[in-house]
Design a protein around this motif. Structure first.
Motif, PDB file in Angstrom:
ATOM      1  N   ILE A  92      -0.119   4.948   1.275  1.00  0.00           N
ATOM      2  CA  ILE A  92      -1.146   5.793   1.885  1.00  0.00           C
ATOM      3  C   ILE A  92      -0.467   6.828   2.777  1.00  0.00           C
ATOM      4  O   ILE A  92       0.458   6.503   3.526  1.00  0.00           O
ATOM      5  CB  ILE A  92      -2.130   4.956   2.737  1.00  0.00           C
ATOM      6  CG1 ILE A  92      -2.906   3.962   1.859  1.00  0.00           C
ATOM      7  CG2 ILE A  92      -3.103   5.860   3.487  1.00  0.00           C
ATOM      8  CD1 ILE A  92      -3.783   3.019   2.654  1.00  0.00           C
ATOM      9  N   LEU A 119      -9.882   6.506   5.579  1.00  0.00           N
ATOM     10  CA  LEU A 119      -8.458   6.238   5.379  1.00  0.00           C
ATOM     11  C   LEU A 119      -7.678   6.398   6.680  1.00  0.00           C
ATOM     12  O   LEU A 119      -6.751   5.626   6.974  1.00  0.00           O
ATOM     13  CB  LEU A 119      -7.903   7.175   4.309  1.00  0.00           C
ATOM     14  CG  LEU A 119      -8.211   6.762   2.869  1.00  0.00           C
ATOM     15  CD1 LEU A 119      -8.157   7.956   1.928  1.00  0.00           C
ATOM     16  CD2 LEU A 119      -7.254   5.677   2.414  1.00  0.00           C
ATOM     17  N   LEU A 133     -13.179   3.485  -0.026  1.00  0.00           N
ATOM     18  CA  LEU A 133     -11.918   2.793   0.209  1.00  0.00           C
ATOM     19  C   LEU A 133     -12.146   1.293   0.154  1.00  0.00           C
ATOM     20  O   LEU A 133     -13.047   0.771   0.825  1.00  0.00           O
ATOM     21  CB  LEU A 133     -11.359   3.175   1.584  1.00  0.00           C
ATOM     22  CG  LEU A 133     -10.166   2.339   2.100  1.00  0.00           C
ATOM     23  CD1 LEU A 133      -8.945   2.530   1.207  1.00  0.00           C
ATOM     24  CD2 LEU A 133      -9.863   2.710   3.554  1.00  0.00           C
ATOM     25  N   ARG A 174       0.830  -1.207   0.000  1.00  0.00           N
ATOM     26  CA  ARG A 174       0.000   0.000   0.000  1.00  0.00           C
ATOM     27  C   ARG A 174       0.867   1.261   0.000  1.00  0.00           C
ATOM     28  O   ARG A 174       1.992   1.259   0.507  1.00  0.00           O
ATOM     29  CB  ARG A 174      -0.914   0.011   1.227  1.00  0.00           C
ATOM     30  CG  ARG A 174      -1.870  -1.160   1.287  1.00  0.00           C
ATOM     31  CD  ARG A 174      -2.833  -1.007   2.448  1.00  0.00           C
ATOM     32  NE  ARG A 174      -2.172  -1.058   3.741  1.00  0.00           N
ATOM     33  CZ  ARG A 174      -2.193  -2.102   4.573  1.00  0.00           C
ATOM     34  NH1 ARG A 174      -2.846  -3.207   4.229  1.00  0.00           N
ATOM     35  NH2 ARG A 174      -1.576  -2.052   5.735  1.00  0.00           N
ATOM     36  N   ILE A 216      -3.427   8.553  -1.758  1.00  0.00           N
ATOM     37  CA  ILE A 216      -3.372   7.119  -1.996  1.00  0.00           C
ATOM     38  C   ILE A 216      -3.126   6.895  -3.481  1.00  0.00           C
ATOM     39  O   ILE A 216      -3.600   7.658  -4.330  1.00  0.00           O
ATOM     40  CB  ILE A 216      -4.678   6.416  -1.538  1.00  0.00           C
ATOM     41  CG1 ILE A 216      -4.586   4.897  -1.719  1.00  0.00           C
ATOM     42  CG2 ILE A 216      -5.903   6.986  -2.229  1.00  0.00           C
ATOM     43  CD1 ILE A 216      -5.748   4.130  -1.082  1.00  0.00           C
TER      44      ILE A 216
END
Length: 420
Positions: free
Chosen positions: A137, A180, A219, A135, A147
């Motif tokens: 983020i 998030l 998300l 990921r 993101i």
């Protein structure tokens, strides 16, 4: 010099209720900005971090000790020294070459640095290949989030040269930032609080929003527990609903049969389907794997472009004039069956048009289009081999569970560190 660490299991949540809580619904009223390449991404992220007052949460697959990595390090140290809580989660494979001195400087400044599944080299080779924290983020002050697919490394900048990557991310301001933030806290092992209205949002059964309009964002993510197929299912559902156009730009394209079939079916019913693949890959195997699927797709009218200016690293797609997705997930066995990934789904016409124009210019100006073959050669054999390879990889986590020490762990790096 040694850096003390402690073990915290993170590949699965501590209980089923927490896993169910991490199921995020559509949120309206968001402002979403497309950030193309490091030239747009790094200034936006670094400005948000410099303005941080309370908290910075960061997850990334790769952080290098180059000009981008050192600038990030300085910003995080300065933020921590002025009292901002800074939590940085790094992947042990992608960040395995970071020096102890680089990490120690962060830890001594008060930055909470955590390494996902670190492992020392065996005979000079890193062995922690699978189930990566892939990921990318960043959440700042729970008010702005980023993101996408861009790592913190100079090879995302054009001045890096011919090997500079073409990639995408988004900046989000609005209600989805809370999701998030909640997700990043939970994945880093931090305590999270239940938020008002959480259960009400989870009652929506559909993967699509009930409303139609702009600013809708959701998300989605994949893990190796209860959300193994969420990103793949989102692609499949969107493709099944396509009526006008589909554009997929993906660095590592080797999807399973169900997703491949939806791409083909969309083209068969008259949807304009374009795929943008790597023409100059940083991993040659990725190009060879994708080309095994070309004949199968070309014969049904899918248009395939190979981006030839520099390596393509993007993971984006759009369907019709409203639906888009941006994130870390490739469409290959590693991302769809092994890695920890996160994307956002976006239903916003203005954003969809902006992404479409960017990808259309990329295909027109910097790609070569694969010729449609009237008599595809060996496509059935290629599809069969591809099917077998994908599903061997897809079931790798279950097979690996029989091996010792298979669960990745998050190791916090503590300060002070002492030379020995």
């Amino acid at each position: 010099m040694s850096i003390a660490v402690e073990h915290i299991a993170t590949d699965q949540p501590p209980d089923d209720s927490k896993a169910r809580d991490l199921d995020y619904g559509w949120q309206s009223g968001n402002r979403v900005q497309l950030l193309e390449n490091g030239e747009a991404y790094f200034p936006a992220v670094f400005e948000a971090m410099r303005d941080a007052q309370r908290e910075i949460l960061l997850e990334t697959f790769i952080l290098f000790e180059d000009k981008v990595g050192h600038e990030l390090q300085g910003i995080l140290i300065e933020a921590a020294q002025r009292g901002v809580k800074v939590v940085v989660s790094l992947d042990g494979f992608g960040c395995g070459e970071l020096s102890p001195a680089f990490l120690r400087a962060l830890a001594e400044a008060g930055v909470i640095v955590q390494m996902f599944d670190p492992a020392s080299k065996t005979l000079g080779i890193r062995t922690n290949w699978f189930r990566r924290l892939h990921r990318k983020i960043v959440v700042v002050d729970a008010s702005v989030a980023f993101i996408g697919g861009i790592n913190f490394s100079a090879d995302h900048l054009g001045d890096f040269g011919p090997e500079a990557k073409q990639d995408y991310a988004v900046q989000i301001i609005g209600p989805t930032v809370a999701d998030l933030h909640h997700f990043a806290l939970a994945q880093s092992g931090r305590q999270v609080r239940a938020r008002r209205g959480w259960r009400r949002r989870q009652q929506r059964p559909s993967p699509w929003a009930d409303e139609h309009g702009d600013g809708l964002v959701r998300l989605i993510y994949r893990d190796n527990i209860q959300h193994r197929d969420d990103i793949e299912e989102a692609y499949i559902h969107a493709l099944s609903q396509a009526r006008q156009r589909v554009v997929i730009a993906n660095a590592y394209f080797f999807p399973g049969y169900r997703l491949l079939r939806e791409i083909r079916n969309a083209a068969r019913r008259g949807v304009q389907v374009q795929l943008i693949m790597q023409g100059q890959p940083d991993v040659l195997l990725a190009k060879l794997a994708a080309r095994m699927l070309y004949d199968y797709l070309l014969k049904d009218g899918v248009v395939i472009h190979e981006y030839c200016q520099r390596p393509l690293h993007g993971k984006v797609a759009l369907v019709d004039d409203e639906w888009s997705t941006v994130g870390s997930s490739n469409l290959d066995p590693l991302s769809l069956a092994l890695n920890l990934e996160a994307n956002v789904l976006i239903r916003d016409r203005a954003f969809n048009q902006q992404l479409y124009q960017s990808l259309e210019a990329l295909a027109r100006d910097h790609c070569q289009t694969m010729p449609a073959k009237r008599k595809p050669r060996l496509w059935l054999w290629r599809l069969t081999v591809g099917f077998l390879v994908f599903h061997v990889m897809r079931h790798f986590p279950a097979l690996a569970s029989w091996l010792p020490a298979h669960k990745p762990r998050l190791k916090p790096i503590e300060s002070p560190a002492h030379d020995v």
